[in-house]
Structure formats: C-alpha cells, structure tokens
Write a protein that holds these residues in place. Structure first.
Motif, PDB file in Angstrom:
ATOM      1  N   ILE A  10       0.835  -1.295   0.084  1.00 58.05           N
ATOM      2  CA  ILE A  10       0.011   0.007  -0.028  1.00 58.05           C
ATOM      3  C   ILE A  10       1.108   1.292  -0.067  1.00 58.05           C
ATOM      4  N   ALA A  11       1.798   1.217   0.642  1.00 59.56           N
ATOM      5  CA  ALA A  11       2.980   2.489   0.567  1.00 59.56           C
ATOM      6  C   ALA A  11       3.525   2.571  -0.412  1.00 59.56           C
ATOM      7  N   HIS A  12       3.644   1.713  -1.420  1.00 59.84           N
ATOM      8  CA  HIS A  12       4.480   1.694  -2.614  1.00 59.84           C
ATOM      9  C   HIS A  12       3.482   1.706  -3.872  1.00 59.84           C
ATOM     10  N   ALA A  13       2.216   1.677  -3.677  1.00 59.98           N
ATOM     11  CA  ALA A  13       1.113   1.922  -4.571  1.00 59.98           C
ATOM     12  C   ALA A  13       1.114   2.946  -5.389  1.00 59.98           C
ATOM     13  N   PRO A  14       1.073   3.187  -6.796  1.00 61.74           N
ATOM     14  CA  PRO A  14       0.965   4.495  -7.591  1.00 61.74           C
ATOM     15  C   PRO A  14      -0.034   5.405  -7.110  1.00 61.74           C
ATOM     16  N   PHE A  15       0.068   6.464  -7.554  1.00 62.48           N
ATOM     17  CA  PHE A  15      -1.186   7.389  -6.849  1.00 62.48           C
ATOM     18  C   PHE A  15      -2.341   7.183  -7.506  1.00 62.48           C
ATOM     19  N   PHE A  16      -2.403   6.770  -8.659  1.00 60.30           N
ATOM     20  CA  PHE A  16      -3.676   6.481  -9.248  1.00 60.30           C
ATOM     21  C   PHE A  16      -4.623   5.211  -8.629  1.00 60.30           C
ATOM     22  N   VAL A  17      -4.002   4.475  -7.879  1.00 58.31           N
ATOM     23  CA  VAL A  17      -4.693   3.354  -7.394  1.00 58.31           C
ATOM     24  C   VAL A  17      -5.676   4.025  -6.010  1.00 58.31           C
ATOM     25  N   THR A  18      -6.764   3.459  -6.212  1.00 53.98           N
ATOM     26  CA  THR A  18      -7.605   4.164  -5.115  1.00 53.98           C
ATOM     27  C   THR A  18      -7.927   3.087  -3.961  1.00 53.98           C
ATOM     28  N   ALA A  19      -8.140   3.421  -2.710  1.00 56.61           N
ATOM     29  CA  ALA A  19      -8.532   2.518  -1.939  1.00 56.61           C
ATOM     30  C   ALA A  19     -10.013   2.079  -2.088  1.00 56.61           C
ATOM     31  N   PRO A  20     -10.268   0.788  -1.500  1.00 64.32           N
ATOM     32  CA  PRO A  20     -11.907   0.437  -1.653  1.00 64.32           C
ATOM     33  C   PRO A  20     -12.789   1.401  -1.115  1.00 64.32           C
ATOM     34  N   GLY A  21     -13.904   1.736  -1.710  1.00 63.39           N
ATOM     35  CA  GLY A  21     -15.042   2.539  -1.383  1.00 63.39           C
ATOM     36  C   GLY A  21     -14.778   4.082  -1.676  1.00 63.39           C
ATOM     37  N   GLU A  22     -13.711   4.692  -2.033  1.00 61.18           N
ATOM     38  CA  GLU A  22     -13.136   5.846  -2.336  1.00 61.18           C
ATOM     39  C   GLU A  22     -13.510   6.110  -3.982  1.00 61.18           C
ATOM     40  N   THR A  23     -13.688   7.348  -4.249  1.00 61.86           N
ATOM     41  CA  THR A  23     -13.800   7.961  -5.501  1.00 61.86           C
ATOM     42  C   THR A  23     -12.460   7.781  -6.162  1.00 61.86           C
ATOM     43  N   ASP A  24     -12.585   7.254  -7.519  1.00 63.22           N
ATOM     44  CA  ASP A  24     -11.652   7.179  -8.332  1.00 63.22           C
ATOM     45  C   ASP A  24     -11.256   8.559  -9.179  1.00 63.22           C
ATOM     46  N   VAL A  25     -10.593   9.603  -8.752  1.00 65.37           N
ATOM     47  CA  VAL A  25     -10.205  10.776  -9.188  1.00 65.37           C
ATOM     48  C   VAL A  25      -9.427  10.657 -10.551  1.00 65.37           C
ATOM     49  N   LEU A  26      -8.714   9.611 -10.841  1.00 63.64           N
ATOM     50  CA  LEU A  26      -8.169   9.672 -12.199  1.00 63.64           C
ATOM     51  C   LEU A  26      -9.227   9.331 -13.140  1.00 63.64           C
ATOM     52  N   PHE A  27     -10.102   8.511 -12.944  1.00 59.92           N
ATOM     53  CA  PHE A  27     -11.386   8.083 -13.775  1.00 59.92           C
ATOM     54  C   PHE A  27     -12.212   9.323 -14.075  1.00 59.92           C
ATOM     55  N   THR A  28     -12.367   9.974 -12.993  1.00 59.85           N
ATOM     56  CA  THR A  28     -13.442  11.208 -13.240  1.00 59.85           C
ATOM     57  C   THR A  28     -12.752  12.117 -14.050  1.00 59.85           C
ATOM     58  N   ILE A  29     -11.479  12.608 -13.807  1.00 58.96           N
ATOM     59  CA  ILE A  29     -10.749  13.384 -14.796  1.00 58.96           C
ATOM     60  C   ILE A  29     -10.586  12.994 -16.203  1.00 58.96           C
ATOM     61  N   VAL A  30     -10.392  11.567 -16.275  1.00 59.31           N
ATOM     62  CA  VAL A  30     -10.340  11.184 -17.757  1.00 59.31           C
ATOM     63  C   VAL A  30     -11.744  11.319 -18.482  1.00 59.31           C
ATOM     64  N   VAL A  31     -12.713  11.116 -17.774  1.00 60.71           N
ATOM     65  CA  VAL A  31     -14.124  11.092 -18.146  1.00 60.71           C
ATOM     66  C   VAL A  31     -14.374  12.615 -18.799  1.00 60.71           C
ATOM     67  N   TRP A  32     -14.091  13.526 -17.689  1.00 62.16           N
ATOM     68  CA  TRP A  32     -14.400  14.704 -18.113  1.00 62.16           C
ATOM     69  C   TRP A  32     -13.423  15.275 -19.329  1.00 62.16           C
ATOM     70  N   PHE A  33     -12.342  15.032 -19.473  1.00 59.49           N
ATOM     71  CA  PHE A  33     -11.362  15.166 -20.676  1.00 59.49           C
ATOM     72  C   PHE A  33     -11.905  14.560 -21.816  1.00 59.49           C
ATOM     73  N   VAL A  34     -12.424  13.489 -21.808  1.00 57.99           N
ATOM     74  CA  VAL A  34     -12.998  12.764 -23.156  1.00 57.99           C
ATOM     75  C   VAL A  34     -14.324  13.535 -23.348  1.00 57.99           C
ATOM     76  N   VAL A  35     -14.921  14.047 -22.629  1.00 57.00           N
ATOM     77  CA  VAL A  35     -16.294  14.716 -22.955  1.00 57.00           C
ATOM     78  C   VAL A  35     -15.886  16.046 -23.284  1.00 57.00           C
ATOM     79  N   LEU A  36     -15.242  16.589 -22.857  1.00 53.84           N
ATOM     80  CA  LEU A  36     -14.574  18.230 -23.256  1.00 53.84           C
ATOM     81  C   LEU A  36     -14.038  17.895 -24.592  1.00 53.84           C
ATOM     82  N   ALA A  37     -13.169  16.713 -24.699  1.00 57.04           N
ATOM     83  CA  ALA A  37     -12.460  16.757 -26.268  1.00 57.04           C
ATOM     84  C   ALA A  37     -13.393  16.256 -27.482  1.00 57.04           C
ATOM     85  N   VAL A  38     -14.500  15.684 -26.993  1.00 53.90           N
ATOM     86  CA  VAL A  38     -15.462  15.373 -28.059  1.00 53.90           C
ATOM     87  C   VAL A  38     -16.216  16.402 -28.428  1.00 53.90           C
TER      88      VAL A  38
END
Length: 137
Positions: A10-38
């Motif tokens: 857990i200490a060495h996990a990359p920043f984009f790996v989220t803990a169970p039950g938390e919001t996936d920030v990277l997924f949210t950012i990518v979704v908004w980026f794709v919508v705005l790009a389209v």
C-alpha cells in the motif's frame, strides 16, 4: 508477515490506485477530459465546415446561396468535394461582365441620340390589320 507485506504494498502503490470505497479521481478526470475533447472536436469540425459560408458573408459574395447549399450538402453527405467546391467559389471572385456591357450600351445609345439616329419619343402605333379584319373591309 502478510500484514507487513500488505502495508508495504500500500505504501508503494502508484497515486492512481484508490482504496476500496473511495472515489476514483483519475477516472473522473479522464471522463471529463474525453467529454470536453469530444465537444471541442465537434465545435472545431463545425466551425471549419462553416468556413466557406463565413468567407462569403464577409466578402458580400454574390453566390452566397450556392455556397450555403454546397456546404450543407457536404455536411449531410460527408462528401469533401462539395465543401471544396464551396471553398473555391467563396475564394474566387467572379468578374462582373454585365455592368461594363450595360455602360457601353448606354454610351452608344447616347451617341446615337446625339446624332439623331435614335428617336426617344413614343411612336403612335398604327392599328394592326389581321386577316379577319381584312375580310370585313
């Protein structure tokens, strides 16, 4: 031992790996980026598509209806030849042949009027005799 390994992982996990039950920030950012790009790509496509019409409006072009029809055909048929034809018509200014010819005709008429060759007074028309009227006479 498993607890220590888990803590180390857990200490060495990359920043984009989220803990169970938390919001996936990277997924949210990518979704908004794709919508705005389209939406951005669509707006760019439509503004590029309307380029011949805007050029014709700014130049006060005489064939603006033809240019508009060609761009609409290009939009609905996805045929680039129509868009290219509209762009060429919008860019090329067709010379005005009618105005100089009309000016020449008016000048020749004025010269003929000065020499007396042309009479501008209304001519009294004689009654036209048709074959039916000729039989009655």
């Amino acid at each position: 031992m498993e607890g220590g390994l888990r803590e180390t992982a857990i200490a060495h996990a990359p920043f984009f790996v989220t803990a169970p039950g938390e919001t996936d920030v990277l997924f949210t950012i990518v979704v908004w980026f794709v919508v705005l790009a389209v939406f951005g790509a669509g707006a760019l496509y439509l503004s590029l598509h309307a380029l011949p019409e805007r050029m014709a409006h700014h130049a006060n072009h005489t064939q603006i209806q033809l240019i508009s029809i060609l761009t609409l055909l290009a939009l609905f048929t996805h045929n680039n030849l129509f868009w290219l034809a509209a762009l060429v018509i919008a860019v090329v200014q067709v010379p005005d042949f009618y105005s100089p010819l009309q000016s020449i005709a008016q000048s020749v008429k004025a010269m003929a009027r000065n020499r007396g060759a042309v009479d501008d007074s209304p001519v009294a028309s004689e009654p036209v005799t048709t074959q039916e009227n000729a039989k009655d006479v």
